[in-house]
Scaffold this motif. Structure first.
Motif, mmCIF file in Angstrom:
data_model
loop_
_atom_site.group_PDB
_atom_site.id
_atom_site.type_symbol
_atom_site.label_atom_id
_atom_site.label_comp_id
_atom_site.label_asym_id
_atom_site.label_seq_id
_atom_site.Cartn_x
_atom_site.Cartn_y
_atom_site.Cartn_z
ATOM 1 N N SER A 316 42.266 11.259 -103.898
ATOM 2 C CA SER A 316 43.386 10.953 -103.006
ATOM 3 C C SER A 316 44.726 11.133 -103.705
ATOM 4 O O SER A 316 45.709 11.560 -103.086
ATOM 5 C CB SER A 316 43.260 9.518 -102.466
ATOM 6 O OG SER A 316 43.204 8.574 -103.518
ATOM 7 N N ILE A 317 44.798 10.812 -105.009
ATOM 8 C CA ILE A 317 46.036 11.057 -105.762
ATOM 9 C C ILE A 317 46.322 12.554 -105.836
ATOM 10 O O ILE A 317 47.464 13.003 -105.652
ATOM 11 C CB ILE A 317 45.934 10.454 -107.175
ATOM 12 C CG1 ILE A 317 46.007 8.926 -107.106
ATOM 13 C CG2 ILE A 317 47.049 10.980 -108.077
ATOM 14 C CD1 ILE A 317 45.809 8.240 -108.442
ATOM 15 N N ALA A 318 45.279 13.350 -106.087
ATOM 16 C CA ALA A 318 45.468 14.802 -106.131
ATOM 17 C C ALA A 318 45.887 15.348 -104.770
ATOM 18 O O ALA A 318 46.721 16.257 -104.673
ATOM 19 C CB ALA A 318 44.172 15.471 -106.599
ATOM 20 N N LEU A 319 45.337 14.779 -103.708
ATOM 21 C CA LEU A 319 45.707 15.209 -102.361
ATOM 22 C C LEU A 319 47.164 14.885 -102.066
ATOM 23 O O LEU A 319 47.867 15.644 -101.390
ATOM 24 C CB LEU A 319 44.796 14.524 -101.340
ATOM 25 C CG LEU A 319 44.969 14.920 -99.871
ATOM 26 C CD1 LEU A 319 44.621 16.390 -99.677
ATOM 27 C CD2 LEU A 319 44.092 14.046 -98.975
ATOM 28 N N ALA A 320 47.658 13.750 -102.594
ATOM 29 C CA ALA A 320 49.035 13.332 -102.331
ATOM 30 C C ALA A 320 50.047 14.107 -103.162
ATOM 31 O O ALA A 320 51.221 14.170 -102.807
ATOM 32 C CB ALA A 320 49.188 11.834 -102.621
ATOM 33 N N SER A 321 49.600 14.684 -104.271
ATOM 34 C CA SER A 321 50.534 15.379 -105.162
ATOM 35 C C SER A 321 50.769 16.803 -104.679
ATOM 36 O O SER A 321 50.048 17.333 -103.828
ATOM 37 C CB SER A 321 49.987 15.392 -106.588
ATOM 38 O OG SER A 321 48.834 16.206 -106.653
ATOM 39 N N HIS A 322 51.788 17.434 -105.259
ATOM 40 C CA HIS A 322 52.121 18.820 -104.913
ATOM 41 C C HIS A 322 51.655 19.789 -105.985
ATOM 42 O O HIS A 322 52.209 20.871 -106.139
ATOM 43 C CB HIS A 322 53.638 18.959 -104.720
ATOM 44 C CG HIS A 322 54.166 18.192 -103.554
ATOM 45 N ND1 HIS A 322 53.714 18.390 -102.268
ATOM 46 C CD2 HIS A 322 55.110 17.212 -103.474
ATOM 47 C CE1 HIS A 322 54.360 17.581 -101.435
ATOM 48 N NE2 HIS A 322 55.213 16.842 -102.152
ATOM 49 N N GLN A 323 50.625 19.359 -106.733
ATOM 50 C CA GLN A 323 50.155 20.233 -107.795
ATOM 51 C C GLN A 323 49.455 21.463 -107.221
ATOM 52 O O GLN A 323 49.059 21.491 -106.053
ATOM 53 C CB GLN A 323 49.198 19.474 -108.712
ATOM 54 C CG GLN A 323 47.909 19.027 -108.044
ATOM 55 C CD GLN A 323 47.073 18.131 -108.956
ATOM 56 O OE1 GLN A 323 47.610 17.414 -109.774
ATOM 57 N NE2 GLN A 323 45.769 18.189 -108.790
ATOM 58 N N LYS A 324 49.298 22.453 -108.058
ATOM 59 C CA LYS A 324 48.732 23.729 -107.631
ATOM 60 C C LYS A 324 47.310 23.573 -107.109
ATOM 61 O O LYS A 324 46.484 22.896 -107.700
ATOM 62 C CB LYS A 324 48.742 24.696 -108.824
ATOM 63 C CG LYS A 324 48.087 26.039 -108.541
ATOM 64 C CD LYS A 324 47.994 26.868 -109.806
ATOM 65 C CE LYS A 324 47.225 28.157 -109.543
ATOM 66 N NZ LYS A 324 47.070 28.962 -110.789
ATOM 67 N N ARG A 325 47.044 24.208 -105.951
ATOM 68 C CA ARG A 325 45.689 24.223 -105.408
ATOM 69 C C ARG A 325 44.924 25.404 -106.003
ATOM 70 O O ARG A 325 45.504 26.448 -106.324
ATOM 71 C CB ARG A 325 45.714 24.345 -103.881
ATOM 72 C CG ARG A 325 46.516 23.266 -103.172
ATOM 73 C CD ARG A 325 46.109 21.884 -103.573
ATOM 74 N NE ARG A 325 46.799 20.843 -102.814
ATOM 75 C CZ ARG A 325 46.892 19.591 -103.159
ATOM 76 N NH1 ARG A 325 46.351 19.186 -104.305
ATOM 77 N NH2 ARG A 325 47.518 18.709 -102.414
ATOM 78 N N HIS A 326 43.622 25.251 -106.126
ATOM 79 C CA HIS A 326 42.810 26.269 -106.763
ATOM 80 C C HIS A 326 42.110 27.138 -105.721
ATOM 81 O O HIS A 326 42.166 26.865 -104.522
ATOM 82 C CB HIS A 326 41.813 25.611 -107.710
ATOM 83 C CG HIS A 326 42.463 24.940 -108.875
ATOM 84 N ND1 HIS A 326 43.112 23.727 -108.761
ATOM 85 C CD2 HIS A 326 42.590 25.316 -110.175
ATOM 86 C CE1 HIS A 326 43.602 23.379 -109.944
ATOM 87 N NE2 HIS A 326 43.300 24.314 -110.813
ATOM 88 N N SER A 327 41.435 28.162 -106.192
ATOM 89 C CA SER A 327 40.910 29.217 -105.330
ATOM 90 C C SER A 327 39.999 28.674 -104.229
ATOM 91 O O SER A 327 39.039 27.943 -104.505
ATOM 92 C CB SER A 327 40.135 30.229 -106.179
ATOM 93 O OG SER A 327 39.453 31.145 -105.360
ATOM 94 N N ARG A 328 40.293 29.045 -102.998
ATOM 95 C CA ARG A 328 39.433 28.657 -101.877
ATOM 96 C C ARG A 328 38.089 29.377 -101.945
ATOM 97 O O ARG A 328 37.072 28.852 -101.478
ATOM 98 C CB ARG A 328 40.121 28.993 -100.557
ATOM 99 C CG ARG A 328 41.419 28.217 -100.323
ATOM 100 C CD ARG A 328 42.017 28.572 -98.986
ATOM 101 N NE ARG A 328 43.271 27.861 -98.754
ATOM 102 C CZ ARG A 328 44.016 27.991 -97.658
ATOM 103 N NH1 ARG A 328 43.620 28.819 -96.699
ATOM 104 N NH2 ARG A 328 45.135 27.316 -97.529
ATOM 105 N N TYR A 329 38.099 30.595 -102.496
ATOM 106 C CA TYR A 329 36.854 31.372 -102.539
ATOM 107 C C TYR A 329 35.819 30.683 -103.432
ATOM 108 O O TYR A 329 34.624 30.671 -103.117
ATOM 109 C CB TYR A 329 37.148 32.790 -103.038
ATOM 110 C CG TYR A 329 38.111 33.527 -102.150
ATOM 111 C CD1 TYR A 329 37.714 33.989 -100.886
ATOM 112 C CD2 TYR A 329 39.430 33.755 -102.550
ATOM 113 C CE1 TYR A 329 38.594 34.660 -100.053
ATOM 114 C CE2 TYR A 329 40.324 34.425 -101.726
ATOM 115 C CZ TYR A 329 39.901 34.874 -100.480
ATOM 116 O OH TYR A 329 40.782 35.517 -99.656
ATOM 117 N N VAL A 330 36.280 30.105 -104.541
ATOM 118 C CA VAL A 330 35.353 29.362 -105.397
ATOM 119 C C VAL A 330 34.821 28.137 -104.653
ATOM 120 O O VAL A 330 33.626 27.811 -104.738
ATOM 121 C CB VAL A 330 36.049 28.938 -106.709
ATOM 122 C CG1 VAL A 330 35.131 28.057 -107.548
ATOM 123 C CG2 VAL A 330 36.480 30.157 -107.503
ATOM 124 N N ALA A 331 35.717 27.452 -103.903
ATOM 125 C CA ALA A 331 35.276 26.291 -103.120
ATOM 126 C C ALA A 331 34.229 26.700 -102.093
ATOM 127 O O ALA A 331 33.201 26.016 -101.920
ATOM 128 C CB ALA A 331 36.483 25.644 -102.441
#
Length: 690
Positions: A316-331
């Motif tokens: 939830s902290i990561a969701l609230a932050s504006h940090q870089k999101r990683h590859s959707r293809y890997v997900a």
């Protein structure tokens, strides 16, 4: 101009000291009079029964009559809430565990990359290996339904407070009450209204988890830049458009903090919900193993809850932050792989209930604990008895009753009491001659508490002392509030258990202030120490309340000392954090000025950092007190006899009157402490010009 400001500040400070000295002197005189007269007037020691109203019976009668009218609609509402819980349960329990693990791991990858994915995968594999996967899914079913309801309720409450300023104060007071009334207190009326079952746990979770969201919505909307609002108005936006398209997006960062806190609050309710839910979830497993004294299994079950709490916090902290999101293809690749494993799971992988990897570890823990207790039981018992006989018991009933030949080696006498008071008076006179009258008066008050004990303090002295504190901190309004709240507790006939709560809370807070403040001080001085202590604090703040009971029960069994340790472990973290933050946040210009004046490190610490950080440290004290009150009710399960026990007994007996009265009493005590500490913090901020 500067000399005028200095003169004004000096006049205000002198006025404050005169007010504080006068109020403290009044408390000393009232206490002395009560101690002198109580042998001849016993009603000064204990609140007279003739002045007690049958509040618990009145409340119980009123609640019963009201619920008889509301029960049909409430039971219908409960049955409607049962459907989403059933669907969530079927979905989570019925979904093959590789798919569930894959979906959560994919989210972890998208939000945090390799490191978060590794931690998430390790945590979920631990849950699976523990053998508690199905019980954990039952728990998550309750959490998954309660979180959206709590978020929606908190959002609506926050918006109402923002849009209708006339009711904001009422809403904020209601939120204070929701957060200070112990959860067990409103479980009793919920049981009577909605019946026994997991839905009651769901409703209790929503009530407990909604206030953090509401508070952060209010705070976020208050912090929206006025220029943003003006720009929306100038562009012709309606009020609804301003709110939905401009203000809420601008406040999203603060609102996401509320989402995180709501998730953690809902998770912390899982064991409490199990008390009244009676279904096979992980909270019930913790309770069941604790009751059986199967501490190895209880520890594993408790760690499962801790794992979910940590994962929920980090995600939830990561969701609230504006940090870089990683590859959707890997997900998507992780999800695809988990789907394949899920389809093949019946043939390739064991069923979730077949995992019992930690069975040997559980047996090892139990056998090791037995061996440890056998080898060091006498030492542990000596620690417990030493703390009880020489610290806790004197604080509770006073030296006059606690000092006995079989513990201290001698009998306390009235001559010793006179000697203590005479010495305190002499020291007060010396301090007064040195211009420290206030400190001398406080010393006399401390001597009175030490000799008589907290639970034996005369009620007029308690009322006058609280009124004096309120007057010093916030004036007549706060003094009236403090006296009125405590008077209500006395009138309801709950004075004795209330004072036991005050004693145990005060003892725990004192240890937290001394130990937590010292740790925070070291962390403020040393970055290395803070890097070590910070993750420990993070870990402790994610542990649900009940889990703190497991280690203390393992080593010290049921009793007041175990409850004391659990309260200290839970409440110490805010004191560490706020002390470290306060001492580390002194403005650079003040530090540079002190250094230029020739001050060394310790002079800067005590003469610059400490005064500037006082408001922050006081807020840490405030949070520590509230945390201690929150833990008091949980600690009632392992041996306390205070208001928490009254609440727990009311839950077992279905006595709504006693549960509400005792819960309201604890909430009023917590509110008084909260208002007093906040007022002192505000006074200090004002003195510093902040």
């Amino acid at each position: 101009m500067s000399s005028s400001l200095i003169h004004t500040h000096g006049t205000a400070k002198a006025s404050w000291f005169r007010s504080a000295e006068g109020a403290t002197l009044l408390a000393v005189l009232v206490g002395a009079a009560c101690l002198a007269l109580s042998p001849y007037q016993p009603w000064l020691q204990q609140w007279p029964d003739i002045l007690t109203i049958p509040a618990t019976r009145w409340i119980g009668t009123f609640i019963t009559a009201l619920f008889d009218e509301l029960k049909p609609g409430a039971r219908l509402f409960a049955s409607m809430l049962g459907y989403p819980m059933l669907w969530a349960n079927v979905l989570l329990v019925g979904t093959p565990y590789p798919i569930t693990i894959g979906l959560i791991s994919a989210l972890a990858w998208f939000l945090g990359g390799v490191r978060m994915t590794a931690w998430t995968l390790a945590g979920l594999c631990f849950v699976l290996a523990s053998g508690y996967w199905l019980a954990s899914m039952n728990t998550l079913a309750l959490v998954f339904v309660s979180i959206p309801l709590a978020l929606a309720a908190g959002l609506v409450i926050g918006l109402l407070a923002n849009e209708f300023r006339s009711i904001r104060r009422l809403i904020e007071t209601s939120l204070d009450v929701m957060q200070t009334v112990p959860t067990f207190a409103y479980l009793t009326p919920l049981l009577l209204l909605f019946g026994f079952g997991p839905v009651v746990g769901l409703i209790a979770s929503v009530i407990y988890a909604a206030p953090p969201m509401a508070r952060n919505v209010i705070l976020g909307l208050q912090r929206v830049d006025p220029e943003i609002r003006e720009a929306a108005i100038m562009n012709g936006a309606s009020r609804a458009q301003q709110l939905l398209l401009v203000e809420l997006p601008a406040a999203s960062q603060q609102i996401m903090v509320g989402v995180n806190q709501t998730i953690m609050a809902a998770l912390s309710m899982v064991i409490i919900a199990a008390v009244i839910g009676g279904f096979n979830d992980i909270g019930w497993e913790v309770l069941l193993t604790m009751r059986k004294a199967a501490f190895g299994q209880s520890l594993v079950a408790g760690l499962v809850i801790v794992v979910f709490a940590i994962l929920a916090d980090r995600l939830s902290i990561a969701l609230a932050s504006h940090q870089k999101r990683h590859s959707r293809y890997v997900a998507f690749a992780i999800i695809a792989f988990s789907l394949i494993l899920g389809v093949c799971q019946p043939w390739l992988l064991p069923r979730p209930d077949e995992f019992a990897i930690f069975k040997g570890l559980v047996l090892l823990i139990d056998s090791s604990l037995t061996s440890f207790i056998g080898a060091f039981g006498a030492g542990l018992e000596a620690i417990k008895n030493g703390a009880m006989f020489f610290v806790l018991l004197p604080l509770r009933i006073g030296l006059a009753e606690a000092v006995l030949p079989f513990t201290w080696g001698f009998q306390w006498t009235p001559t010793m009491t006179l000697g203590v008071f005479s010495a305190a008076a002499a020291m007060a006179i010396v301090l007064a001659s040195l211009g420290r009258l206030l400190l001398g008066l406080c010393l006399m008050l401390a001597a009175g508490v030490v000799v008589t004990g907290v639970i034996n303090l005369p009620w007029p002295f308690v009322l006058v002392s609280l009124g004096a504190l309120g007057w010093i901190a916030g004036g007549p309004a706060l003094a009236t509030f403090a006296v009125a709240m405590v008077s209500a507790v006395m009138v309801m006939g709950l004075w004795a258990p209330a004072m036991l709560s005050v004693y145990l809370c005060a003892a725990s807070v004192l240890v937290c202030v001394l130990l937590g403040g010292s740790i925070g001080l070291v962390c403020a001085i040393s970055e290395t120490a803070w890097r070590v202590v910070r993750p420990i604090c993070d870990f402790f703040q994610t542990i649900p309340l009940f889990v703190f009971l497991i280690p203390v029960l393992m080593f010290f069994q049921i009793g007041e000392f175990s409850a004391f340790l659990a309260i200290c472990a839970y409440a110490i973290v805010p004191m560490i954090r706020y002390t470290q933050h306060g001492l580390s946040s002194t403005p650079d210009e003040l530090l540079e000025a002190a250094t230029a004046s020739g001050a060394d490190t310790w002079q800067i610490l005590w003469e610059v950092r400490a005064p500037y950080s006082a408001p922050t440290i006081l807020l840490g004290l405030n949070q520590t007190i509230l945390y201690a009150f929150s833990m008091l009710v949980i600690a009632a399960l392992i041996g306390t006899t205070d208001l928490g026990q009254q609440i727990y007994l009311a839950l077992g007996q279905g006595d709504a009157g006693l549960g509400i009265a005792a819960g309201a009493s604890m909430a009023m005590l917590a509110l008084v402490a909260d208002r007093l500490v906040q007022a002192f913090a505000a006074k200090q901020r004002h003195a510093l010009g902040l």
